[in-house]
Design an enzyme around this catalytic site. Sequence first.
Site, PDB file in Angstrom:
ATOM      1  N   ASP A   1       0.823  -1.214   0.000  1.00 54.52           N
ATOM      2  CA  ASP A   1       0.000   0.000   0.000  1.00 54.52           C
ATOM      3  C   ASP A   1       0.853   1.259   0.000  1.00 54.52           C
ATOM      4  OD1 ASP A   1      -2.162  -1.601   0.029  1.00 54.52           O
ATOM      5  OD2 ASP A   1      -2.556  -1.410   2.183  1.00 54.52           O
TER       6      ASP A   1
ATOM      7  N   GLU B   1     -11.494 -17.015 -19.752  1.00 54.26           N
ATOM      8  CA  GLU B   1     -12.792 -16.873 -19.126  1.00 54.26           C
ATOM      9  C   GLU B   1     -12.702 -15.949 -17.916  1.00 54.26           C
ATOM     10  OE1 GLU B   1     -14.778 -18.532 -20.978  1.00 54.26           O
ATOM     11  OE2 GLU B   1     -16.672 -18.828 -19.906  1.00 54.26           O
TER      12      GLU B   1
ATOM     13  N   LEU C   1     -18.231 -24.016 -28.489  1.00 59.14           N
ATOM     14  CA  LEU C   1     -17.844 -25.421 -28.480  1.00 59.14           C
ATOM     15  C   LEU C   1     -19.052 -26.327 -28.660  1.00 59.14           C
ATOM     16  CD1 LEU C   1     -15.444 -25.406 -25.402  1.00 59.14           C
ATOM     17  CD2 LEU C   1     -14.756 -25.776 -27.766  1.00 59.14           C
TER      18      LEU C   1
ATOM     19  N   LYS D   1      -9.411 -30.794 -25.893  1.00 69.47           N
ATOM     20  CA  LYS D   1      -8.863 -30.182 -27.112  1.00 69.47           C
ATOM     21  C   LYS D   1      -7.746 -31.064 -27.643  1.00 69.47           C
ATOM     22  CE  LYS D   1      -9.633 -25.651 -25.038  1.00 69.47           C
ATOM     23  NZ  LYS D   1      -9.071 -24.465 -24.405  1.00 69.47           N
TER      24      LYS D   1
ATOM     25  N   CYS E   1     -42.754  -6.408   5.412  1.00 69.08           N
ATOM     26  CA  CYS E   1     -43.448  -6.234   6.676  1.00 69.08           C
ATOM     27  C   CYS E   1     -42.681  -5.123   7.386  1.00 69.08           C
ATOM     28  CB  CYS E   1     -43.382  -7.511   7.499  1.00 69.08           C
ATOM     29  SG  CYS E   1     -44.028  -7.263   9.163  1.00 69.08           S
TER      30      CYS E   1
ATOM     31  N   CYS F   1     -48.883  -9.821   6.921  1.00 72.55           N
ATOM     32  CA  CYS F   1     -47.709 -10.624   7.279  1.00 72.55           C
ATOM     33  C   CYS F   1     -48.153 -11.955   7.902  1.00 72.55           C
ATOM     34  CB  CYS F   1     -46.826  -9.857   8.260  1.00 72.55           C
ATOM     35  SG  CYS F   1     -45.443 -10.823   8.861  1.00 72.55           S
TER      36      CYS F   1
ATOM     37  N   LYS G   1     -14.043 -26.647 -17.704  1.00 71.77           N
ATOM     38  CA  LYS G   1     -14.860 -25.672 -18.411  1.00 71.77           C
ATOM     39  C   LYS G   1     -15.378 -24.689 -17.376  1.00 71.77           C
ATOM     40  CE  LYS G   1     -18.414 -25.347 -21.956  1.00 71.77           C
ATOM     41  NZ  LYS G   1     -19.084 -24.176 -21.449  1.00 71.77           N
TER      42      LYS G   1
HETATM   43  S1  IVH Z   1     -11.952 -23.055 -25.564  1.00 73.82           S
HETATM   44  C1  IVH Z   1     -12.378 -22.562 -30.017  1.00 73.82           C
HETATM   45  N1  IVH Z   1     -11.558 -23.636 -23.006  1.00 73.82           N
HETATM   46  O1  IVH Z   1     -17.059 -22.307 -22.940  1.00 73.82           O
HETATM   47  C2  IVH Z   1     -12.258 -22.836 -28.572  1.00 73.82           C
HETATM   48  N2  IVH Z   1     -13.579 -22.536 -23.612  1.00 73.82           N
HETATM   49  O2  IVH Z   1     -19.318 -23.406 -24.468  1.00 73.82           O
HETATM   50  C3  IVH Z   1     -13.147 -22.020 -27.768  1.00 73.82           C
HETATM   51  N3  IVH Z   1     -15.033 -22.001 -21.729  1.00 73.82           N
HETATM   52  O3  IVH Z   1     -17.176 -19.800 -25.382  1.00 73.82           O
HETATM   53  C4  IVH Z   1     -13.148 -22.074 -26.336  1.00 73.82           C
HETATM   54  N4  IVH Z   1     -13.754 -22.847 -20.159  1.00 73.82           N
HETATM   55  O4  IVH Z   1     -16.484 -19.116 -22.997  1.00 73.82           O
HETATM   56  C5  IVH Z   1     -12.392 -23.088 -23.918  1.00 73.82           C
HETATM   57  N5  IVH Z   1     -11.070 -24.173 -20.807  1.00 73.82           N
HETATM   58  C6  IVH Z   1     -11.894 -23.629 -21.705  1.00 73.82           C
HETATM   59  C7  IVH Z   1     -13.115 -23.039 -21.338  1.00 73.82           C
HETATM   60  C8  IVH Z   1     -13.933 -22.506 -22.339  1.00 73.82           C
HETATM   61  C9  IVH Z   1     -14.877 -22.225 -20.410  1.00 73.82           C
HETATM   62  C10 IVH Z   1     -16.220 -21.354 -22.332  1.00 73.82           C
HETATM   63  C11 IVH Z   1     -15.918 -20.335 -23.412  1.00 73.82           C
HETATM   64  C12 IVH Z   1     -16.638 -20.838 -24.623  1.00 73.82           C
HETATM   65  C13 IVH Z   1     -17.698 -21.699 -24.030  1.00 73.82           C
HETATM   66  C14 IVH Z   1     -18.226 -22.717 -25.012  1.00 73.82           C
END
Ligand code: IVH
Length: 674
Positions: free
Chosen positions: A40, A177, A86, A292, A428, A410, A119
């Site tokens: 700070d 995200e 996705l 992925k 109330c 009430c 996700k």
């Molecule tokens: S990859 C082309 N990785 O889920 C690849 N998406 O339902 C695009 N999301 O729009 C996204 N966690 O907002 C990716 N580990 C993750 C994710 C993720 C959350 C969300 C993202 C996307 C949505 C699709």
Amino acid sequence: MAAVTSEIEQRIAQLRVELQRAGYAYYVLDRPIMPDEVYDRLYRQLQELETQYPQLITPDSPTQRVGDKPASKFTSVKHRIPLYSLENAFNLEELERWQSRWQRQASKVNDFAYVCELKIDGSALALTYENGILVKGATRGDGVRGEDITQNVRTIKTIPLKLNLDNPPATVEVRGEAFLPLDIFEAINQERQERGESLFANPRNAASGTLRQLDSKIVAARQLNFFAYTLHLPQSEISSQWESLEFLQEMGFLVNPNRKLCQSVEEIAEYYRHWDLARKNLAYMTDGVVVKLNSYRLQQQLGFTQKFPRWAIALKYPAEESPTVVKDIIVNVGRTGAVTPMAIMQPVQLAGTTVQRATLHNSDRVAELDLRVGDTVIVHKAGEIIPEVVRVLIELRPANTQPYQMPSHCPECNSPLVRPSGEAVTRCVNSSCPAILRGSIIHWASRDALDIRGLGEKIVILLIERGLVNSIVDLYSLEVEQIADLERMGTKSAAKLVAAIAASKQQPYARVLYGLGIRYVGSVNAKILAENFPTIEQLSSASVETLEAVYGIGTEIARSLKEWFEITANQALINSLQKVGLQFQNFSPTDNATQSTSLTGKTFVVTGTLPTLKRNEAKNLIEQAGGKVTSAVSSKTDYVVVGEDAGSKLAKAQQLGITQLTEAQLLKLIQGKS
Ligand code: IVH
């Protein structure tokens, strides 16, 4: 403007590097490298220098996270590269089908791997860095165009304003995200409920609602966070998703640590099953896992459909929504007098728990849903979130149903309910309504307030019914004998409860402030207020302007405080609580004058089995009351609390002539009665 010397320039640069390093260690690594006070101070030094030499302010300075002026609106921006969404798989068969599909489409693959990520249930952001400096932050929008919310994005502490790279590339785009941690999500909803505003259905809506706030000060106060998961870096040597995640981390981003490289659908299944259970221990909400293909080469080969990449899929967790039938609609009166309609439903299993009550928020919401007793509805529940009715299946409505009408009186005290114009909440307004008293005492005893263990809803109801408690202050004059008479109590638990109530007098001022249940003063605001107004006298006499000038305190909170302190009954409450010994000012740990109790500075050893208290319960009570607990008896020990089968520690205490206490004597000492 003051003249700039090279020393000043250097000092500013050093401060920025140091603050940036400290912020990164604190927020991203979660391993602080300096005490908050030091941070700070350095921050203030930088702020002062920048005020003196505004020409030296740069957009990547740690002071530039919150903008001065709210935006009037957001401008629309076209994404350089569209944001795809996705494809979903809802079970492992669908995942396998996806695998066969991509394997058919790709040519000659014998070696491949998947990256599994959580996700995150938030809102996607696209961040652009030019020469290492954050220049743009945009929402996903429809994937092609989003909104420029740079000013808000800058408030997120885990998003670097400047990349940690010696030779940053001309442009990099990072995606990920933005999300609200669950505890903050709940606090926001609680405040919205008190304000009579509609609740955010889930952390995702709350995150996107927050990101679209025009005032970046509000955004900063909400403490959004961000996990990075996609890197767009042209002409780099990075050739896989796994490497890109590592590189994102090196650049200074927070990357979710719960990722895994998997070789087969079986391994993915194991990861998925593990996180379906383990997700309830996470501080944020996840709604599935994302799988992925790791290799960029393979990703390129497969490309995209109209909407999705062919090389990734979201494997979602089982449903959190289900149909059920509404058996009744009742209303619940809260501690602020707010009357909330609730649906009583045929029990359903949702997100791992049985649900039979769902909030309907307020009468507008019931009208909007046109919900009637007998209706089939869709209920939604996710994680720790309060279940709610999201939809009515009108086609399934039985004959002869009636639209719902809120009661005019009430249900607890029968006084007429009021709904101020412009507000969504029906209230109330009888200040002695038992529901309000009950709610305020339950709130007073709750974990983030005075944390009085053992004072739950059932006991509170009994205490009020028997006329033993008519206000919070009455708690502090309860006698063991009075409580022991209540159903399912007994002397031992009664003594424990009385001691826990007495120990709550040592709880810090910020908790007391929160416990008072002043509208809009949540536990975070209470801390801010206690820091800025170290005594209740300073707080109660502060003007709306002075209150508002505090960072994080808005007009609504300021007005609400002012109104609350003007009510005579509230002034009397504070007076009485002060007399009983509750903390209404901050004290430093060394300042004994204000917090001294019979236990302050005394050292205790607990030995043997105590009749009712577990060892750690006794320890907590002693510590809450200002004492210290050690494990070995020495000449420095002041008291030994002795239970059954005490052994060598008791012998040692006898040898050294140390005062012995029984559990009952300890509890009396804590209550200040010995
Ligand atoms: S990859 C082309 N990785 O889920 C690849 N998406 O339902 C695009 N999301 O729009 C996204 N966690 O907002 C990716 N580990 C993750 C994710 C993720 C959350 C969300 C993202 C996307 C949505 C699709």
